[in-house]
Structures are given as C-alpha cells and as structure tokens.
Design an enzyme around this catalytic site. Structure first.
Site, PDB file in Angstrom:
ATOM      1  N   GLY A   1       0.785  -1.221   0.000  1.00 39.39           N
ATOM      2  CA  GLY A   1       0.000   0.000   0.000  1.00 39.39           C
ATOM      3  C   GLY A   1       0.814   1.267   0.000  1.00 39.39           C
ATOM      4  N   TYR A   2       2.120   1.180  -0.279  1.00 40.31           N
ATOM      5  CA  TYR A   2       2.937   2.378  -0.343  1.00 40.31           C
ATOM      6  C   TYR A   2       2.696   3.086  -1.678  1.00 40.31           C
ATOM      7  CZ  TYR A   2       5.127   0.248   3.739  1.00 40.31           C
ATOM      8  OH  TYR A   2       5.348  -0.324   4.956  1.00 40.31           O
ATOM      9  N   LEU A   3       3.329   4.212  -1.917  1.00 40.73           N
ATOM     10  CA  LEU A   3       2.921   5.132  -2.965  1.00 40.73           C
ATOM     11  C   LEU A   3       2.766   4.496  -4.349  1.00 40.73           C
ATOM     12  CD1 LEU A   3       2.046   8.006  -3.480  1.00 40.73           C
ATOM     13  CD2 LEU A   3       4.411   8.541  -4.053  1.00 40.73           C
TER      14      LEU A   3
ATOM     15  N   ALA B   1       2.256   1.404  -5.140  1.00 41.62           N
ATOM     16  CA  ALA B   1       1.108   0.496  -5.058  1.00 41.62           C
ATOM     17  C   ALA B   1      -0.201   1.271  -5.015  1.00 41.62           C
ATOM     18  CB  ALA B   1       1.231  -0.411  -3.836  1.00 41.62           C
ATOM     19  N   GLU B   2      -0.208   2.430  -4.361  1.00 41.97           N
ATOM     20  CA  GLU B   2      -1.421   3.239  -4.299  1.00 41.97           C
ATOM     21  C   GLU B   2      -1.864   3.667  -5.696  1.00 41.97           C
ATOM     22  OE1 GLU B   2      -1.122   6.490  -1.498  1.00 41.97           O
ATOM     23  OE2 GLU B   2      -0.159   5.189  -0.034  1.00 41.97           O
TER      24      GLU B   2
END
Length: 192
Positions: free
Chosen positions: A169-171, A173-174
């Site tokens: 869920g880091y950038l 992946a966002e």
C-alpha cells in the site's frame, strides 16, 4: 524442452547483462539497524556481510526512502542525497568481495507513512483522520524525479541494480490500486 528444465539453486542466473552466481536472493527486510537519522551503521554493515558470507547470490538492501519527508519509522534508511553515497558505497564494496550482487529497495511511503506528512493519489489511507495531501501532477513528477535521482545515487554507490518498492500500500502500489487511486487525470482512470 526449455520450459521443462529444472533449475537448481546453485546455478548462475543471467538478468540482462548482470550475472548472479546462484539463484539465492536475500530479500529486503527491515532491520532497524540504521542510525536514528537513517544512516548506515557498523551493525547494519555486519548484518549484510553475514548474509553475503552465507552464500547469497544477490542481496536486496532494505527499503530506503527517496524523500526526507516520507518515513515509516525513525530509523528508516535514507537514500535521497549525495551525502548518503559514501556509506552505502562502502557497504556495497564489502558485499561485492563475496561475489554477491547488490540492489537497494527504493520507497516512498505515500499515505501509509507512519510518520506524517503523508501524500496520496486520492486522500485514501488507513489513517482516516490524516490521509495526507492529494498529490498534484507537479508533485507526482517531482517524486518521479526523486526516484530517478536515488537510482542514480545507487549506481554511484556501486549497486548492481535497484528495486522499486511497489507493495504494502505504499505510494507506487497506491497508484496501481483502484482502492487508493480515484484520479481521472493521466495518473488514474481507465487503462485507455
């Protein structure tokens, strides 16, 4: 048939122009062994040297932030400034003595950073009360440049390649997730 070939862990692996002595890759794992400000310490060096002596063909150094304001914990490794190169280069040189290839995992934590400020594609985060600032196109391009600059620093430090941290869920992946990315500009919307 080529597709039926069984690989053995001890066989070399060719990745582009890089030859890895075997198929054992030590993955990036958070050690909490950097200094409070994210610099390489003797303890961090010894940790990775033990893995190199253990026979890994490649070591992926743990997630290092490409932005001074994107941190997940106080001891987060950093790699966003020329002043960081010498310490990482010393570590890489020592690992290379064991014929081990080195990558570094580059990261921006986006809206999932434990330590604010947070930035996100669409103000969606597990931190409901403070999801972060929605990224402008200009800021997205700055972050892209930061990733490129950190990759350049990695090359100067003698690293064989870089790994982009695109999970948890880091950038990055966002931007890939419809849960986090509700944009309708060139950084979101349909694939078309």
């Amino acid at each position: 048939m080529e597709g039926d070939r069984k690989y053995r862990m001890g066989e070399p692996l060719q990745i582009g122009r890089m030859k890895v002595k075997n198929r054992i890759v030590f993955p990036p794992m958070n050690t909490n062994l950097t200094s409070e400000d994210g610099y390489v310490t003797p303890e961090l060096e010894e940790y990775y040297l033990r893995r190199a002596r253990g026979g890994a063909g490649m070591i992926v150094l743990e997630a290092a932030t490409i932005d001074k304001d994107s941190r997940n914990h106080p001891g987060q490794p950093v790699f966003y400034d020329r002043k960081h190169v010498a310490a990482w280069a010393r570590l890489v040189e020592r690992i290379h003595r064991y014929d081990v290839k080195v990558s570094i995992e580059l990261v921006h934590y986006g809206s999932e950073a434990s330590i604010p400020p947070r930035e996100s594609p669409s103000a969606v985060s597990k931190y409901k009360d403070n999801p972060g600032t929605v990224l402008t196109v200009r800021r997205i391009r700055e972050i892209q440049e930061q990733f490129a600059f950190s990759a350049t620093l990695a090359k100067k430090a003698g690293m064989d390649c870089v790994t982009l941290h695109a999970c948890h869920g880091y950038l990055i992946a966002e931007f890939l997730s419809p849960v986090f990315n509700h944009r309708t500009d060139e950084y979101g919307g349909s694939f078309e």
